[in-house]
Design a protein around this motif. Structure first.
Motif, PDB file in Angstrom:
ATOM      1  N   ALA A 145       0.995  -1.160  -0.020  1.00  0.00           N
ATOM      2  CA  ALA A 145      -0.067   0.059   0.025  1.00  0.00           C
ATOM      3  C   ALA A 145       0.979   1.529   0.015  1.00  0.00           C
ATOM      4  CB  ALA A 145      -0.388  -0.014   0.738  1.00  0.00           C
ATOM      5  N   VAL A 146       0.695   1.799  -0.719  1.00  0.00           N
ATOM      6  CA  VAL A 146       1.328   3.174  -0.859  1.00  0.00           C
ATOM      7  C   VAL A 146       0.814   4.573  -0.278  1.00  0.00           C
ATOM      8  CG1 VAL A 146       2.025   5.564  -2.496  1.00  0.00           C
ATOM      9  CG2 VAL A 146       2.062   2.900  -3.141  1.00  0.00           C
ATOM     10  N   SER A 147      -0.565   4.700  -0.582  1.00  0.00           N
ATOM     11  CA  SER A 147      -1.415   6.196   0.093  1.00  0.00           C
ATOM     12  C   SER A 147      -3.158   5.433  -0.339  1.00  0.00           C
ATOM     13  CB  SER A 147      -1.050   7.301  -1.109  1.00  0.00           C
ATOM     14  OG  SER A 147      -2.287   7.947  -0.397  1.00  0.00           O
ATOM     15  N   CYS A 148      -3.612   6.416   0.563  1.00  0.00           N
ATOM     16  CA  CYS A 148      -5.244   5.984   0.431  1.00  0.00           C
ATOM     17  C   CYS A 148      -5.961   7.486   0.843  1.00  0.00           C
ATOM     18  CB  CYS A 148      -5.145   4.329   1.525  1.00  0.00           C
ATOM     19  SG  CYS A 148      -7.159   4.518   1.489  1.00  0.00           S
ATOM     20  N   ILE A 149      -7.164   7.764   0.367  1.00  0.00           N
ATOM     21  CA  ILE A 149      -8.344   8.852   0.661  1.00  0.00           C
ATOM     22  C   ILE A 149      -9.639   8.451   1.168  1.00  0.00           C
ATOM     23  CG2 ILE A 149      -8.860   8.941  -2.020  1.00  0.00           C
ATOM     24  CD1 ILE A 149      -7.614  12.079  -1.378  1.00  0.00           C
ATOM     25  N   SER A 150     -10.095   9.221   2.298  1.00  0.00           N
ATOM     26  CA  SER A 150     -11.532   8.376   2.151  1.00  0.00           C
ATOM     27  C   SER A 150     -12.239   8.597   1.460  1.00  0.00           C
ATOM     28  CB  SER A 150     -11.610   9.539   3.593  1.00  0.00           C
ATOM     29  OG  SER A 150     -11.785  10.687   3.430  1.00  0.00           O
ATOM     30  N   ASN A 151     -13.408   8.431   1.384  1.00  0.00           N
ATOM     31  CA  ASN A 151     -14.567   8.721   0.423  1.00  0.00           C
ATOM     32  C   ASN A 151     -14.783  10.065   0.318  1.00  0.00           C
ATOM     33  OD1 ASN A 151     -15.902   8.501   2.756  1.00  0.00           O
ATOM     34  ND2 ASN A 151     -17.428   8.200   2.250  1.00  0.00           N
ATOM     35  N   GLY A 165     -12.582  12.347   1.102  1.00  0.00           N
ATOM     36  CA  GLY A 165     -11.716  13.456   0.604  1.00  0.00           C
ATOM     37  C   GLY A 165     -10.627  13.762   1.912  1.00  0.00           C
ATOM     38  N   GLY A 166     -11.298  13.852   2.926  1.00  0.00           N
ATOM     39  CA  GLY A 166     -10.516  14.607   4.249  1.00  0.00           C
ATOM     40  C   GLY A 166      -9.778  13.871   4.811  1.00  0.00           C
ATOM     41  N   SER A 167      -9.988  12.740   5.151  1.00  0.00           N
ATOM     42  CA  SER A 167      -8.732  12.019   5.154  1.00  0.00           C
ATOM     43  C   SER A 167      -7.458  10.910   4.635  1.00  0.00           C
ATOM     44  CB  SER A 167      -9.370  10.735   6.609  1.00  0.00           C
ATOM     45  OG  SER A 167     -10.014  11.316   7.098  1.00  0.00           O
ATOM     46  N   THR A 168      -6.188  10.632   4.782  1.00  0.00           N
ATOM     47  CA  THR A 168      -5.576  10.167   4.354  1.00  0.00           C
ATOM     48  C   THR A 168      -4.652   9.386   4.860  1.00  0.00           C
ATOM     49  OG1 THR A 168      -4.269  12.735   4.073  1.00  0.00           O
ATOM     50  CG2 THR A 168      -5.536  11.971   2.160  1.00  0.00           C
ATOM     51  N   TYR A 169      -4.123   8.156   3.773  1.00  0.00           N
ATOM     52  CA  TYR A 169      -2.557   7.728   4.785  1.00  0.00           C
ATOM     53  C   TYR A 169      -1.892   7.610   4.054  1.00  0.00           C
ATOM     54  CZ  TYR A 169      -0.192   3.280   5.005  1.00  0.00           C
ATOM     55  OH  TYR A 169       0.662   2.334   5.186  1.00  0.00           O
ATOM     56  N   TYR A 170      -0.561   7.560   4.135  1.00  0.00           N
ATOM     57  CA  TYR A 170       1.342   7.750   3.357  1.00  0.00           C
ATOM     58  C   TYR A 170       2.029   6.447   3.825  1.00  0.00           C
ATOM     59  CZ  TYR A 170      -1.041  11.682   0.735  1.00  0.00           C
ATOM     60  OH  TYR A 170      -1.273  13.017   0.563  1.00  0.00           O
ATOM     61  N   ALA A 171       2.241   5.490   2.846  1.00  0.00           N
ATOM     62  CA  ALA A 171       2.940   4.549   3.659  1.00  0.00           C
ATOM     63  C   ALA A 171       4.483   5.169   3.877  1.00  0.00           C
ATOM     64  CB  ALA A 171       3.321   3.707   2.412  1.00  0.00           C
ATOM     65  N   SER A 183       7.362   5.209   4.049  1.00  0.00           N
ATOM     66  CA  SER A 183       8.236   5.684   2.492  1.00  0.00           C
ATOM     67  C   SER A 183       7.451   6.468   1.819  1.00  0.00           C
ATOM     68  CB  SER A 183       9.306   4.199   1.341  1.00  0.00           C
ATOM     69  OG  SER A 183       7.316   3.821   1.238  1.00  0.00           O
ATOM     70  N   VAL A 184       6.849   6.492   1.274  1.00  0.00           N
ATOM     71  CA  VAL A 184       6.990   7.885   0.772  1.00  0.00           C
ATOM     72  C   VAL A 184       6.077   9.620   1.308  1.00  0.00           C
ATOM     73  CG1 VAL A 184       6.012   6.815  -0.693  1.00  0.00           C
ATOM     74  CG2 VAL A 184       4.075   7.804   0.138  1.00  0.00           C
ATOM     75  N   LYS A 185       6.019   9.439   2.464  1.00  0.00           N
ATOM     76  CA  LYS A 185       5.471  10.786   3.231  1.00  0.00           C
ATOM     77  C   LYS A 185       6.225  11.529   2.843  1.00  0.00           C
ATOM     78  CE  LYS A 185       3.321   8.757   7.562  1.00  0.00           C
ATOM     79  NZ  LYS A 185       3.441   8.677   8.604  1.00  0.00           N
ATOM     80  N   GLY A 186       5.707  13.079   2.764  1.00  0.00           N
ATOM     81  CA  GLY A 186       6.584  14.035   2.624  1.00  0.00           C
ATOM     82  C   GLY A 186       7.213  14.240   1.326  1.00  0.00           C
ATOM     83  N   ARG A 187       6.448  12.772  -0.569  1.00  0.00           N
ATOM     84  CA  ARG A 187       7.115  13.437  -1.266  1.00  0.00           C
ATOM     85  C   ARG A 187       5.364  13.023  -2.451  1.00  0.00           C
ATOM     86  NH1 ARG A 187       9.579   9.633  -3.929  1.00  0.00           N
ATOM     87  NH2 ARG A 187       9.634   7.681  -1.534  1.00  0.00           N
ATOM     88  N   LEU A 245      11.235  11.297  -7.103  1.00  0.00           N
ATOM     89  CA  LEU A 245      11.117  10.216  -7.016  1.00  0.00           C
ATOM     90  C   LEU A 245      11.897   9.321  -7.041  1.00  0.00           C
ATOM     91  CD1 LEU A 245       8.926  10.255 -10.230  1.00  0.00           C
ATOM     92  CD2 LEU A 245       8.348   8.654  -7.586  1.00  0.00           C
ATOM     93  N   LYS A 246      12.363   8.210  -6.513  1.00  0.00           N
ATOM     94  CA  LYS A 246      13.574   7.553  -6.332  1.00  0.00           C
ATOM     95  C   LYS A 246      13.900   5.862  -6.780  1.00  0.00           C
ATOM     96  CE  LYS A 246      13.782   9.244  -1.194  1.00  0.00           C
ATOM     97  NZ  LYS A 246      13.624   8.947  -0.014  1.00  0.00           N
ATOM     98  N   PRO A 247      14.746   5.575  -7.090  1.00  0.00           N
ATOM     99  CA  PRO A 247      14.600   4.056  -8.116  1.00  0.00           C
ATOM    100  C   PRO A 247      13.775   3.085  -7.395  1.00  0.00           C
ATOM    101  CG  PRO A 247      16.620   5.311  -8.162  1.00  0.00           C
ATOM    102  CD  PRO A 247      16.184   5.907  -7.265  1.00  0.00           C
ATOM    103  N   GLU A 248      13.747   3.188  -6.158  1.00  0.00           N
ATOM    104  CA  GLU A 248      13.091   2.500  -4.683  1.00  0.00           C
ATOM    105  C   GLU A 248      11.525   2.451  -5.642  1.00  0.00           C
ATOM    106  OE1 GLU A 248      15.774   3.564  -4.070  1.00  0.00           O
ATOM    107  OE2 GLU A 248      15.703   4.955  -1.974  1.00  0.00           O
ATOM    108  N   ASP A 249      11.054   2.945  -6.744  1.00  0.00           N
ATOM    109  CA  ASP A 249       9.263   3.956  -6.536  1.00  0.00           C
ATOM    110  C   ASP A 249       9.927   3.059  -7.687  1.00  0.00           C
ATOM    111  OD1 ASP A 249      10.425   7.194  -5.279  1.00  0.00           O
ATOM    112  OD2 ASP A 249       9.122   5.525  -4.059  1.00  0.00           O
TER     113      ASP A 249
END
Length: 130
Positions: free
Chosen positions: A46-52, A54-60, A62-66, A85-89
């Motif tokens: 899982a990388v990211s998620c947004i609630s229905n 749109g008011g709540s989000t989740y970030y792994a 490894s990707v927070k802030g990017r 972006l990084k090669p590991e993405d």
């Protein structure tokens, strides 16, 4: 119904891409929408998620802030803006909808377990060169 992910490509490290997730016959605003990725030889994560709403989000971590997830209900589209972006993405990126209701409820968003998501499409390839 399948969600369609697009916008991938080849980019140099430090560059940016914006992925789009759209669907026909499904109102994305009715579900939590998640972005996932799978690199060769690795499990889907899982990388990211947004609630229905749109008011709540989740970030792994490894990707927070990017990465930034957002939604445009008028266009029935969810975006994933990927910066620095990084090669590991490098991976195939997929979007999917949480039909179970287990990712967002009671005003809180939880870890988007892929088993709770459906309508997986073919994904879009993101390749980051070093």
């Amino acid at each position: 119904v399948q969600l369609q992910a697009s916008g991938g490509g080849l980019v140099q490290a430090g560059g940016s891409l914006r992925l789009s997730c759209s669907a026909s016959g499904l109102a994305l605003s009715s579900y939590a929408i998640g972005w996932f990725r799978q690199a060769p030889g690795k499990e889907r994560e899982a990388v990211s998620c947004i609630s229905n709403s749109g008011g709540s989000t989740y970030y792994a971590d490894s990707v927070k802030g990017r990465f930034t997830i957002s939604s445009d209900n008028a266009k029935n589209t969810v975006y994933l803006q990927m910066n620095s972006l990084k090669p590991e993405d490098t991976a195939v990126y997929y979007c999917a909808a949480d039909f179970s209701g287990r990712t967002y409820y009671s005003g809180s968003i939880y870890y988007p377990a892929s088993s709770n998501f459906g309508a997986w499409g073919q994904g879009t390839q993101v390749t980051v060169s070093s």
